[in-house]
Structure formats: structure tokens, C-alpha cells
Design an enzyme around this catalytic site. Structure first.
Site, PDB file in Angstrom:
ATOM      1  N   LYS A  54      -8.930 -12.107  10.591  1.00  0.00           N
ATOM      2  CA  LYS A  54      -9.673 -11.732  11.633  1.00  0.00           C
ATOM      3  C   LYS A  54      -9.669 -12.566  12.905  1.00  0.00           C
ATOM      4  O   LYS A  54      -9.791 -12.368  14.138  1.00  0.00           O
ATOM      5  CB  LYS A  54     -11.364 -11.295  11.275  1.00  0.00           C
ATOM      6  CG  LYS A  54     -11.975 -10.769  12.532  1.00  0.00           C
ATOM      7  CD  LYS A  54     -13.357 -10.600  12.030  1.00  0.00           C
ATOM      8  CE  LYS A  54     -14.256 -10.221  13.137  1.00  0.00           C
ATOM      9  NZ  LYS A  54     -15.618  -9.342  12.771  1.00  0.00           N
ATOM     10  N   HIS A  67      24.561  14.304  -0.921  1.00  0.00           N
ATOM     11  CA  HIS A  67      23.411  14.810  -0.233  1.00  0.00           C
ATOM     12  C   HIS A  67      22.342  15.231  -1.226  1.00  0.00           C
ATOM     13  O   HIS A  67      21.752  16.365  -0.948  1.00  0.00           O
ATOM     14  CB  HIS A  67      23.845  16.054   0.593  1.00  0.00           C
ATOM     15  CG  HIS A  67      24.866  15.631   1.702  1.00  0.00           C
ATOM     16  ND1 HIS A  67      24.811  14.397   2.449  1.00  0.00           N
ATOM     17  CD2 HIS A  67      26.439  16.094   1.872  1.00  0.00           C
ATOM     18  CE1 HIS A  67      25.876  14.548   3.151  1.00  0.00           C
ATOM     19  NE2 HIS A  67      26.786  15.414   2.788  1.00  0.00           N
TER      20      HIS A  67
END
Length: 529
Positions: free
Chosen positions: A140, A281
Site C-alpha cells: 500500500k 483441435h
């Protein structure tokens, strides 16, 4: 706030001591005062470094088996104070709080403890409290404080200090803060996920997912999509934990298809004999078992040689030279197997574009796991499809019961159908797929496509009859009408395995009887979208 922040005082408190001494020495040589706790302080002192205990700074000893040591204003004030705020500076001076410019913390090994199968109480004890609190405080206040949570960032930190005369830039601190918050987020996600599992909570009110970057990909499914590959920390064998022996980096589609291939071939345990799955695929274009690995591959290849070109091959046993020599005859993107001998590696070494991955084991098809899919504004989360059936689960519903060979092939086909995109139809004969129909909006179309591909392959092999002649067929969901089943019968199928549950089951069963088919119901479907 200025862009550059000097680094004069550092707090080092780590669970993983990798690189700690080297970092401590490098910081000390740059004139940085070192604060530390417990085992970290001991390690640094043994290396001859001057270290001040956090307990000395706070005026309180570590207590409650180390549960309380850094949760103190002398620590958090030093991390959170805004250096350009007069009130904050005055408070620090009034209470004797010294600024902490660098925090180096890696957390208690909670994920590793869970992975080892530790009991509930042991896992609870490995939940870090002070570490995440300090990390969040330092992150922070990244306007002034640098926070490091990964060993991989030790050297970049030192490089940054060298480049800026013992200072760090705001941009550098921002990136460290980003990593820090992601780490505490991932840590909390691991804890909450474990607790949900431990408590048997299937649908917790809040669900968190996390991962660690494994690879930045060139692009996603298509070149205009950015993508990356993240690992979730699981030790389960598969594409995420495999060792790559050769070839260029895997692409997004390579990873997706390789995962599909390996998950499918893992349905066939090593002790049940060699098996091979070829994927294109994300759908199987050939799956087979055989007396040797080479023969299993050849039988899978002969299901659909056209689609196998440029495909992904997964094996359930270590790759040998004879099989590698056969695979090397056509272009293959990836081969994944539990292992590979020296002959196989030497043969593949000449194939620069082929990637060889080894996993040191098969994935467990029945292991609990979550599968999730993003939709607009949310996530769909479900258990991974671990559904399996055996002979005793099946219900014969036709006048003719299947033969032993048909039953064996139906169970084989059912495993494959589970990994084919819906609507899925799979023809199998003698432990090998001979036709696969995937991803069609109509089940009868999947039946027709699979049969047609079987005819085309028979012609390529110089056979008089389609490969589906004398086969069995598996359907991932029920036949809503008899047309799909009759199409399979016309293709030469003699037995059918399907879930059942249609309003017209009686009509479908009657059609099967009229065609002389044997049919069994699983009571379980395998939709795969």
C-alpha cells in the site's frame, strides 16, 4: 512523493531461505541496516552479518510459538508512514518508530503443506498471518517502500539499486506492489479453496482462483489475442508440470490440445497395456491400444491419417525408439508421454519443430478437481468430469446381449466419447477408434460424419469395407430419435453404448432390436462443450 526512494533499512523475514544470505550480504555492502526475525535472523548471523532482531525493535519477544512477532506498531508504523506527511513524521519521532524502506517476505508454505497431505490442524498452523499483513502494508505504501515476495526478484532489486545509486524508482516499486498483492491474493485463494474442500462446501458464497505465470505466450487462439499460461500449483502430472526436452515454446493452442490429449490417454492405465491418443483441435482423431506402443500409435493413426497431420500425440507409457521412429515420419506438433528413452530422444532431436514433453506419470482420471469457464460477467464452476463406468454399471436393454468383445470395445469407446466435443459419436473396433464425429448440432450428423470419415480412411488403406463394419458405437448423450442409431447400424455397428433417458428410449430400443443390435445404457452422460 519523489520518484526515487532511498533504501536505508530493510526487514527480512522469510520461510524459504533460498538466496537469503546472498541478498543480505548485498544489502549490507550497500550500507542497508538489516532487521529480521527468528530463523531468518539466525541464518544471516551465521553468515557473519550484523542483524537486529525485530523483538529488539518492538520491545516484545516472539511469543505463542511465533504466532505473534511482527504485528506491532513499531513494524507497521515503519512500513505505512508517509515520508512526506508532517503528521506521520511527527508520530514516528514521538514514538521512536524507524522507517522500513524494504520488506522481504515469503510466506509460510501453506500450499506445500496441503500438497503433502497434512492433517487439518497442521494446515491451519501453516497459515501465515503476520507475513500477509506486512506485505499488504508495504505494498500500500509503495510510494516509499519496496516489497519483495519472490526469490526471483532479489537480483532485479539489486540491479535497481545499482542503477539508481542505492534508490528505487516509483515504477519499480509499483511493479513489486502488484506482485505482492497478487501473492497475498493467491495465498488467500489457496486457503479458502482448501477450507471449502475440507468442509465439503461445494458452492461457497465466494470463490477465488489464482495462478503463477509460467509463460507469456506469443498470442492466444488467434494472433490478435494476447495470452499467457498460468500454473495453479497442482502436482498432478500433465502439461503444466511436464518437462519439455526440445522444440520451440508451446503456443496457446498447443497447451490446450496437449492437455486434452494427455487427459484422454490417462483414461488407460499403464498396466492395461500401451495406448495412444492423437488430438486435433482438442478432439481425438484416433485412439487405440495395442500389444506395443508402436502398434497402438499405428492403429490410432489409421483412424484418420489426414487429421493426424500436425496433431498432438499422447502415450500412456514411456516413448521408445521404435515408436518415435514411426511418429517422426509425419509432422507432429507435440508428443507427451510419462517418459522417453535415449533412442527416442535422439530420433526426435532431428525434428526441430517437434516438442517432446515428459510427465513422470499419468493424470488420475478420478482425482477431484474444478473446471471453470468464463461467461460475460461471471464464471461457471463445476467438478471436473471424473465420471467412469464399468461392466457392472451397464444395463442391457435389447433382446441380444453384447458379446465379450463388443462389451470391451464399448467400454473403450465410452472413455473416448467423454473427451469428444458434443454431440459426440465414437466408433471402435478391436480396441481402436475407427470413426469419430464431434461437435455437431445434430447427433445424427455426428453419426454420418464419423461413418463417412471411416469410409474415406478405408479407401486410403485399400480396404473393401468401411472401418466401421463390425464396430461398436458410443454416444455421449441419449439418442433423441432412432435415426442416429440406425445410421450407426447402416455403417456396420453391431452394438451401442449410450446414457439413455430420452422420452423415446422405447422407440430407440425397439429400433435396435429390429436391427439386431445389442445396446447397453450407462445412466451417465458426458456432455463436453
Amino acid at each position: 512523493m519523489t520518484d526515487l526512494a532511498p533504501l536505508r533499512r530493510a526487514l527480512l523475514s522469510v520461510s524459504d531461505k533460498t538466496g537469503l544470505v546472498r541478498l543480505g550480504k548485498a544489502l549490507s555492502e550497500r550500507g542497508v541496516e538489516l532487521l529480521s526475525t527468528g530463523g531468518s535472523a539466525k541464518t544471516l548471523r551465521e553468515a557473519g552479518l550484523d542483524v537486529r532482531d525485530v523483538a529488539e525493535v518492538t520491545g516484545f519477544p516472539e511469543m505463542m510459538d511465533g504466532r505473534v512477532k511482527t504485528l506491532h506498531p513499531m513494524v507497521h508504523g515503519g512500513l505505512l508512514a508517509l515520508r512526506d506527511n508532517a503528521d506521520h513524521v511527527a508520530a514516528m519521532e514521538q514514538h521512536g518508530i524507524g522507517p522500513i524502506d524494504l520488506l522481504v517476505v515469503n510466506l509460510y508454505p501453506f500450499e506445500e503443506t496441503v500438497a503433502k497431505g497434512a492433517d487439518y490442524d497442521t494446515c491451519i498452523e501453516n497459515i501465515d498471518i503476520g507475513g500477509p499483513a506486512m506485505i499488504r502494508a508495504a505494498a500500500k505504501n509503495h510510494a516509499f517502500v519496496s516489497v519483495v515476495v519472490d526469490v526471483e526478484d532479489y537480483q532485479p532489486l539489486l540491479d535497481e539499486l545499482d542503477a539508481n545509486d542505492g534508490q528505487t524508482t516509483y515504477e519499480f516499486r509499483q511493479r513489486l506492489a502488484l506482485t505482492a498483492y497478487a501473492r497475498t491474493g493467491a495465498y488467500d485463494a489457496a486457503v479458502s479453496g482448501w477450507m471449502a474442500q475440507a468442509l465439503g462446501e461445494k458452492t461457497p458464497r465466494r470463490r477465488a482462483f489464482a495462478g503463477t505465470l509460467a509463460q507469456t505466450l506469443r498470442y492466444g487462439e488467434n494472433p490478435h489475442q494476447s495470452a499467457a499460461f498460468y500454473k495453479d500449483g497442482s502436482s498432478r502430472p500433465g502439461v503444466a508440470t511436464a518437462t519439455q526436452h526440445q522444440g520451440k515454446e508451446l503456443s496457446y493452442n498447443n497447451i490446450n490440445d496437449t492437455d486434452a490429449a494427455f487427459e484422454l490417454v490417462s483414461e488407460y492405465p499403464t498396466e492395461d497395456g500401451p495406448a495412444c491418443a492423437i488430438i486435433k483441435h482438442a478432439n481425438p482423431c484416433g485412439v487405440a491400444q495395442g500389444p506395443t506402443l508402436r502398434e497402438a500409435y499405428m492403429r490410432a493413426f489409421d483412424c484418420d491419417r489426414t487429421s493426424a497431420f500436425g496433431g498432438i500425440i499422447a502415450l500412456n507409457q514411456p516413448l521408445d525408439g521404435e515408436t518415435a521412429e514411426e511418429i517422426a515420419k509425419i509432422f507432429t506438433e507435440v508428443v507427451i508421454a510419462p517418459g522417453a528413452d535415449d533412442d527416442a530422444k535422439a530420433i526426435f532431436a532431428a525434428k526441430k519443430n517437434l516438442r517432446l514433453l515428459t510427465t513422470d506419470g499419468l493424470a488420475s482420471p478420478g482425482a477431484p478437481a474444478l473446471a471453470f469457464k468464463q461467461v460475460s460477467g461471471g464464471l461457471l464452476v463445476q467438478d471436473k468430469d471424473n465420471g467412469q463406468v464399468n461392466v457392472t454399471d451397464l444395463r442391457v436393454v435389447t433382446k441380444r446381449a453384447p458379446t465379450d468383445r463388443e462389451m470391451s470395445d464399448m467400454l473403450f469407446a465410452w472413455k473416448v466419447a467423454k473427451h469428444v466435443k458434443s454431440n459426440a459419436i465414437v466408433y471402435v473396433k478391436d480396441g481402436a477408434t475407427v470413426g469419430v464425429g464431434a461437435g455437431q448440432m445434430s447427433r445424427v450428423d455426428s453419426c454420418r460424419i464419423a461413418a463417412r470419415k471411416s469410409q474415406d480412411m478405408a479407401a486410403e488403406l485399400g480396404l473393401d469395407a468401411p472401418l466401421t463394419q463390425g464396430s461398436v458405437v458410443a454416444s455421449d448423450a441419449f439418442f433423441p430419435f432412432a435415426d442416429g442409431l440406425l445410421t450407426a447400424a447402416e455403417a456396420g455397428a453391431t452394438a451401442v453404448i449410450q446414457p439413455g433417458g430420452s422420452m423415446r428410449d422405447d422407440d430407440v430400443i425397439a429400433a435396435a432390436d429390429e436391427a439386431g443390435l445389442a445396446m447397453v445404457l450407462t445412466g451417465m452422460r458426458h456432455f463436453r462443450h
